[in-house]
Design a protein around this motif. Structure first.
Motif, mmCIF file in Angstrom:
data_model
loop_
_atom_site.group_PDB
_atom_site.id
_atom_site.type_symbol
_atom_site.label_atom_id
_atom_site.label_comp_id
_atom_site.label_asym_id
_atom_site.label_seq_id
_atom_site.Cartn_x
_atom_site.Cartn_y
_atom_site.Cartn_z
ATOM 1 N N UNK A 68 -29.212 -45.554 13.618
ATOM 2 C CA UNK A 68 -30.040 -46.563 13.212
ATOM 3 C C UNK A 68 -29.560 -47.946 13.454
ATOM 4 N N UNK A 69 -28.455 -48.222 13.231
ATOM 5 C CA UNK A 69 -27.735 -49.465 13.504
ATOM 6 C C UNK A 69 -27.683 -49.725 15.259
ATOM 7 N N UNK A 70 -27.412 -48.684 15.941
ATOM 8 C CA UNK A 70 -27.444 -48.863 17.289
ATOM 9 C C UNK A 70 -28.719 -49.233 17.692
ATOM 10 N N UNK A 71 -29.729 -48.476 17.212
ATOM 11 C CA UNK A 71 -31.175 -48.880 17.658
ATOM 12 C C UNK A 71 -31.293 -50.620 17.210
ATOM 13 N N UNK A 72 -30.984 -50.863 16.200
ATOM 14 C CA UNK A 72 -31.193 -52.395 15.717
ATOM 15 C C UNK A 72 -30.420 -53.225 16.624
ATOM 16 N N UNK A 73 -29.142 -52.745 17.015
ATOM 17 C CA UNK A 73 -28.434 -53.734 17.952
ATOM 18 C C UNK A 73 -29.323 -53.808 19.364
ATOM 19 N N UNK A 74 -29.644 -52.818 19.911
ATOM 20 C CA UNK A 74 -30.254 -52.668 21.214
ATOM 21 C C UNK A 74 -31.410 -53.494 21.188
ATOM 22 N N UNK A 75 -32.221 -53.243 20.197
ATOM 23 C CA UNK A 75 -33.636 -54.045 19.666
ATOM 24 C C UNK A 75 -33.323 -55.628 19.729
ATOM 25 N N UNK A 76 -32.649 -55.919 19.208
ATOM 26 C CA UNK A 76 -32.118 -57.529 18.956
ATOM 27 C C UNK A 76 -31.369 -58.055 20.254
ATOM 28 N N UNK A 77 -30.700 -57.402 20.680
ATOM 29 C CA UNK A 77 -29.720 -57.857 21.797
ATOM 30 C C UNK A 77 -30.463 -57.409 23.092
ATOM 31 N N UNK A 78 -31.246 -56.390 23.409
ATOM 32 C CA UNK A 78 -31.761 -56.213 24.641
ATOM 33 C C UNK A 78 -30.594 -55.499 25.470
ATOM 34 N N UNK A 79 -29.403 -55.270 24.772
ATOM 35 C CA UNK A 79 -28.243 -55.007 25.506
ATOM 36 C C UNK A 79 -28.132 -53.201 25.194
ATOM 37 N N UNK A 80 -27.560 -52.480 26.213
ATOM 38 C CA UNK A 80 -27.221 -51.060 25.607
ATOM 39 C C UNK A 80 -26.082 -50.915 24.977
#
Length: 103
Positions: A68-80
């Motif tokens: 869930x935290x990884x998904x949030x990171x990727x959603x906000x930053x656009x980075x993998x």
């Protein structure tokens, strides 16, 4: 007191897709925050009160939290998100602290 802002620990992030529809129906929003962890803790008898013991989280739930935290990171930053090598965490921490102190 110092507190963080705009993190999944202190802020609620909701999915845009379906937000208005769920709002009009009075449904709970799909969110990317740690609210699901709070809910799990309460469902397992923990509310942070004196004398309560934190329930043990199994590996599956811990992985859900991580994803869930990884998904949030990727959603906000656009980075993998790039998972770090965890084979020698102590050495990695020491290296990073020493690099910081030497700046």
């Amino acid at each position: 007191m110092i507190d963080e802002i705009h993190t999944p620990d202190s802020s609620r992030y909701f999915y845009r897709d379906g937000y208005a529809d769920r709002f009009l129906k009075g449904e709970n929003q799909k969110q990317l925050s740690k609210e699901f962890v709070r809910e799990w803790l309460m469902e397992n008898g923990f509310q942070g009160q004196d004398g309560q013991q934190i329930p043990e989280m199994n590996d599956d739930f811990v992985n859900q939290v991580s994803e869930r935290y990884i998904e949030l990171y990727e959603s906000i930053t656009g980075d993998k998100f790039q998972k770090a090598d965890i084979s020698n965490v102590d050495a990695r921490i020491e290296k990073n602290v020493l690099e910081f102190l030497n700046k």
